[in-house]
Motif scaffolding. Structure first.
Motif, PDB file in Angstrom:
ATOM      1  N   ASP A 172       0.684  -1.278  -0.086  1.00  0.00           N
ATOM      2  CA  ASP A 172       0.075   0.011   0.060  1.00  0.00           C
ATOM      3  C   ASP A 172       1.033   1.228  -0.030  1.00  0.00           C
ATOM      4  O   ASP A 172       0.517   2.399  -0.758  1.00  0.00           O
ATOM      5  CB  ASP A 172      -0.893   0.102   1.175  1.00  0.00           C
ATOM      6  N   ALA A 173       1.950   0.996   0.694  1.00  0.00           N
ATOM      7  CA  ALA A 173       2.722   2.194   0.734  1.00  0.00           C
ATOM      8  C   ALA A 173       4.139   1.880   1.411  1.00  0.00           C
ATOM      9  O   ALA A 173       4.208   0.875   1.914  1.00  0.00           O
ATOM     10  CB  ALA A 173       2.354   3.596   1.724  1.00  0.00           C
ATOM     11  N   ALA A 195      -4.811   9.942   1.989  1.00  0.00           N
ATOM     12  CA  ALA A 195      -5.566   9.196   3.195  1.00  0.00           C
ATOM     13  C   ALA A 195      -4.744   8.573   4.206  1.00  0.00           C
ATOM     14  O   ALA A 195      -5.016   8.755   5.366  1.00  0.00           O
ATOM     15  CB  ALA A 195      -6.456   8.245   2.358  1.00  0.00           C
ATOM     16  N   LEU A 196      -3.785   7.870   3.770  1.00  0.00           N
ATOM     17  CA  LEU A 196      -2.876   7.545   4.785  1.00  0.00           C
ATOM     18  C   LEU A 196      -2.164   8.603   5.638  1.00  0.00           C
ATOM     19  O   LEU A 196      -2.027   8.300   6.900  1.00  0.00           O
ATOM     20  CB  LEU A 196      -1.641   6.541   4.021  1.00  0.00           C
ATOM     21  N   GLY A 197      -1.435   9.756   5.185  1.00  0.00           N
ATOM     22  CA  GLY A 197      -1.263  10.596   5.798  1.00  0.00           C
ATOM     23  C   GLY A 197      -2.155  11.197   6.838  1.00  0.00           C
ATOM     24  O   GLY A 197      -1.862  11.513   7.894  1.00  0.00           O
ATOM     25  N   ASN A 198      -3.473  11.651   6.378  1.00  0.00           N
ATOM     26  CA  ASN A 198      -4.640  11.763   7.149  1.00  0.00           C
ATOM     27  C   ASN A 198      -4.703  10.914   8.289  1.00  0.00           C
ATOM     28  O   ASN A 198      -4.920  11.347   9.465  1.00  0.00           O
ATOM     29  CB  ASN A 198      -5.710  12.124   6.330  1.00  0.00           C
ATOM     30  N   GLY A 231      -0.796   7.418  -7.203  1.00  0.00           N
ATOM     31  CA  GLY A 231      -1.345   6.998  -5.749  1.00  0.00           C
ATOM     32  C   GLY A 231      -1.726   8.019  -4.828  1.00  0.00           C
ATOM     33  O   GLY A 231      -1.676   7.819  -3.658  1.00  0.00           O
ATOM     34  N   GLU A 232      -1.625   9.354  -5.508  1.00  0.00           N
ATOM     35  CA  GLU A 232      -1.662  10.343  -4.402  1.00  0.00           C
ATOM     36  C   GLU A 232      -2.926  10.391  -3.705  1.00  0.00           C
ATOM     37  O   GLU A 232      -3.026  10.535  -2.271  1.00  0.00           O
ATOM     38  CB  GLU A 232      -1.941  11.888  -5.264  1.00  0.00           C
ATOM     39  N   GLN A 283       8.932   9.744   5.808  1.00  0.00           N
ATOM     40  CA  GLN A 283       8.253   9.891   4.484  1.00  0.00           C
ATOM     41  C   GLN A 283       7.507   8.603   4.070  1.00  0.00           C
ATOM     42  O   GLN A 283       7.737   7.506   4.139  1.00  0.00           O
ATOM     43  CB  GLN A 283       9.561   9.899   3.373  1.00  0.00           C
ATOM     44  N   MET A 284       6.146   9.053   3.402  1.00  0.00           N
ATOM     45  CA  MET A 284       5.367   7.798   2.918  1.00  0.00           C
ATOM     46  C   MET A 284       5.299   8.093   1.611  1.00  0.00           C
ATOM     47  O   MET A 284       5.281   9.015   0.742  1.00  0.00           O
ATOM     48  CB  MET A 284       3.853   8.089   3.374  1.00  0.00           C
ATOM     49  N   VAL A 285       5.500   6.844   0.873  1.00  0.00           N
ATOM     50  CA  VAL A 285       5.620   6.709  -0.785  1.00  0.00           C
ATOM     51  C   VAL A 285       4.550   5.637  -1.206  1.00  0.00           C
ATOM     52  O   VAL A 285       4.315   4.776  -0.680  1.00  0.00           O
ATOM     53  CB  VAL A 285       6.898   6.349  -1.155  1.00  0.00           C
TER      54      VAL A 285
END
Length: 167
Positions: free
Chosen positions: A83-84, A148-151, A142-143, A135-137
């Motif tokens: 997923d990331a 959504a993951l950052g939130n 996949g922005e 850092q999430m990649v």
């Protein structure tokens, strides 16, 4: 959620060299006229990149672009399996002062491949209270899932509301 270890593509080293060549050539193409007229106004590092770019052949530039394309394809293949990716944002905490903004070396593999990344705060160094980042990649395009993951991360933590102690 399941965490797994991943490795950068085997083409990573050659892709970084190719990225630098492309960056220098494109900087030279953009700045060529101004640089020839007023080279003294450029920072020494930028001058070095422009000068290297002015010496780059079209053959080398196109070879570097092919290497980058192969790397991008390989990295995106690896990102399809998760997923990331989570990595440190930088090899060191945020620097003190404004004379240096920090090393982008951990961002480069993803910038080079054109995949989205997002940096979020994860705390402070215990000794000097300097900010640390993660850092999430995500895979190409996949922005939405990355944001959504950052939130979700910010909803689960309070690091984004905290500020370092200023001396």
């Amino acid at each position: 959620m399941k965490l797994v270890s991943v490795k950068l593509p085997s083409s990573f080293e050659s892709a970084i060299a190719a990225h630098k060549l492309v960056m220098c050539a494109e900087a030279a193409a953009y700045h060529q006229d101004a640089f020839r007229k007023k080279a003294e106004l450029y920072h020494p590092q930028m001058s070095e990149w422009i000068e290297a770019g002015l010496k780059t052949s079209a053959v080398d530039y196109l070879r570097a672009q092919r290497i980058r394309a192969e790397y991008r394809e390989e990295l995106n293949g690896l990102l399809q399996e998760v997923d990331a990716w989570l990595t440190p944002t930088a090899p060191t905490p945020a620097p003190e002062g404004l004379s240096f903004t920090g090393s982008p070396i951990f961002n480069l593999p993803f910038t080079n491949a054109g995949v989205p990344s997002l940096s979020v705060p994860i705390g402070f160094t215990p000794d000097r209270g300097l900010p640390l980042g993660m850092q999430m990649v995500a895979r190409a395009l996949g922005e939405e899932s990355l944001l959504a993951l950052g939130n979700a991360y910010q909803q689960a933590t309070t690091w984004h509301t905290e500020r370092p102690q200023l001396n």
